[in-house]
Design a protein around this motif. Sequence first.
Motif, PDB file in Angstrom:
ATOM      1  N   MET A 131       0.674  -1.119   0.017  1.00  0.00           N
ATOM      2  CA  MET A 131       0.027  -0.075  -0.061  1.00  0.00           C
ATOM      3  C   MET A 131       0.935   1.237   0.156  1.00  0.00           C
ATOM      4  N   PHE A 132       1.976   1.283   0.649  1.00  0.00           N
ATOM      5  CA  PHE A 132       2.969   2.358   0.924  1.00  0.00           C
ATOM      6  C   PHE A 132       4.136   2.533   0.368  1.00  0.00           C
ATOM      7  N   ILE A 133       4.129   1.343  -0.566  1.00  0.00           N
ATOM      8  CA  ILE A 133       5.309   1.234  -1.707  1.00  0.00           C
ATOM      9  C   ILE A 133       5.020   1.938  -2.921  1.00  0.00           C
ATOM     10  N   GLN A 179      -0.659  11.472 -10.993  1.00  0.00           N
ATOM     11  CA  GLN A 179      -1.887  10.748 -10.033  1.00  0.00           C
ATOM     12  C   GLN A 179      -2.013  11.200  -8.745  1.00  0.00           C
ATOM     13  N   TYR A 180      -1.094  11.977  -8.093  1.00  0.00           N
ATOM     14  CA  TYR A 180      -1.080  12.742  -6.806  1.00  0.00           C
ATOM     15  C   TYR A 180      -0.754  14.158  -6.975  1.00  0.00           C
ATOM     16  N   PRO A 181      -1.519  15.125  -7.631  1.00  0.00           N
ATOM     17  CA  PRO A 181      -0.908  16.445  -7.859  1.00  0.00           C
ATOM     18  C   PRO A 181      -0.974  17.215  -6.512  1.00  0.00           C
ATOM     19  N   VAL A 182      -1.827  16.880  -5.600  1.00  0.00           N
ATOM     20  CA  VAL A 182      -1.737  17.765  -4.525  1.00  0.00           C
ATOM     21  C   VAL A 182      -0.584  17.464  -3.316  1.00  0.00           C
ATOM     22  N   VAL A 183      -0.151  15.967  -3.420  1.00  0.00           N
ATOM     23  CA  VAL A 183       0.967  16.014  -2.692  1.00  0.00           C
ATOM     24  C   VAL A 183       2.391  16.405  -3.433  1.00  0.00           C
ATOM     25  N   SER A 184       2.428  16.228  -4.822  1.00  0.00           N
ATOM     26  CA  SER A 184       3.378  16.674  -5.610  1.00  0.00           C
ATOM     27  C   SER A 184       3.478  18.262  -5.439  1.00  0.00           C
ATOM     28  N   THR A 185       2.509  18.932  -5.428  1.00  0.00           N
ATOM     29  CA  THR A 185       2.602  20.381  -5.325  1.00  0.00           C
ATOM     30  C   THR A 185       3.347  20.622  -4.014  1.00  0.00           C
ATOM     31  N   LEU A 195      -3.709   8.649   1.092  1.00  0.00           N
ATOM     32  CA  LEU A 195      -4.654   9.589   1.716  1.00  0.00           C
ATOM     33  C   LEU A 195      -5.260  10.217   0.694  1.00  0.00           C
ATOM     34  N   GLU A 196      -4.418  11.032  -0.328  1.00  0.00           N
ATOM     35  CA  GLU A 196      -4.986  11.847  -1.235  1.00  0.00           C
ATOM     36  C   GLU A 196      -5.978  10.940  -2.250  1.00  0.00           C
ATOM     37  N   LYS A 197      -5.679   9.570  -2.439  1.00  0.00           N
ATOM     38  CA  LYS A 197      -6.351   8.733  -3.232  1.00  0.00           C
ATOM     39  C   LYS A 197      -7.707   8.139  -2.474  1.00  0.00           C
ATOM     40  N   VAL A 198      -7.657   8.186  -1.124  1.00  0.00           N
ATOM     41  CA  VAL A 198      -8.939   7.234  -0.589  1.00  0.00           C
ATOM     42  C   VAL A 198      -9.762   8.543  -0.236  1.00  0.00           C
ATOM     43  N   ALA A 199      -9.300   9.691   0.162  1.00  0.00           N
ATOM     44  CA  ALA A 199     -10.060  10.730   0.689  1.00  0.00           C
ATOM     45  C   ALA A 199     -10.495  11.465  -0.267  1.00  0.00           C
ATOM     46  N   GLY A 200      -9.505  11.996  -1.351  1.00  0.00           N
ATOM     47  CA  GLY A 200      -9.792  13.113  -2.268  1.00  0.00           C
ATOM     48  C   GLY A 200      -8.946  14.159  -1.919  1.00  0.00           C
ATOM     49  N   LYS A 201      -8.950  15.015  -2.928  1.00  0.00           N
ATOM     50  CA  LYS A 201      -7.805  16.079  -3.072  1.00  0.00           C
ATOM     51  C   LYS A 201      -8.284  17.077  -1.909  1.00  0.00           C
TER      52      LYS A 201
END
Length: 209
Positions: free
Chosen positions: A1-3, A14-20, A87-93
């Motif tokens: 899951m966290f790999i 796929q993860y624009p919020v985390v990337s930003t 968390l971004e994936k399961v909860a949303g941006k």
Amino acid sequence: MFIRTESFSQYIRQYPVVSTLIALNVVIYLLSLLPFIGDPIRNFGVGSNYMIAQGEYWRLVTPMFLHAGIMHLLFNMFSLFIFGPELEKVAGKARFLTVYFLAGIFGDIATFFVYDSSYLHVGASGAIFGIFGAFGALVYYTKKMLPQLRQIILPIIVLSVVMTFIGPNINAAAHIAGLVVGFLIGLSIFHPKRIISWRKPKLKVVQKR
């Protein structure tokens, strides 16, 4: 899951919020190292309890984007890089940002009330602990359905809390407040009734002629 197995471009897409958030922290850290502008950036954004008491309330937010050194930055960004995407994936941006910023802000508020006026602090760790707290809430609701998540998250939370109190120069108030706030928000986000409402199919209205 966290790999993380995504390529660089896949991760950003796929993860624009985390990337930003990671990019902002890295860029601000690099700018803080530059002559002439580095000191003003740090002086403007550092979490100073004295200056907050004087009305500079932006300092309840800006410390989340400043770090005391390269290892401090790398540790926090590595945690965000590993745990943020799920968390971004399961909860949303939007919900992810709610967890991240409220945990960080309340961590800084707790710092203001717990420590004296001379206390200075920087770092995104309060927000990172908010991510851990949100996962803790998810574990609370899914402990029977997702035992693997529980086996991963609970030791991480316990170890992080222990290190908070035995490591040097750690803002324990921000860590614990961020963890609690993340957990409380997570209880709302991942409540079974709310999850069901996310998954309800949207009905299409067909107009008869």
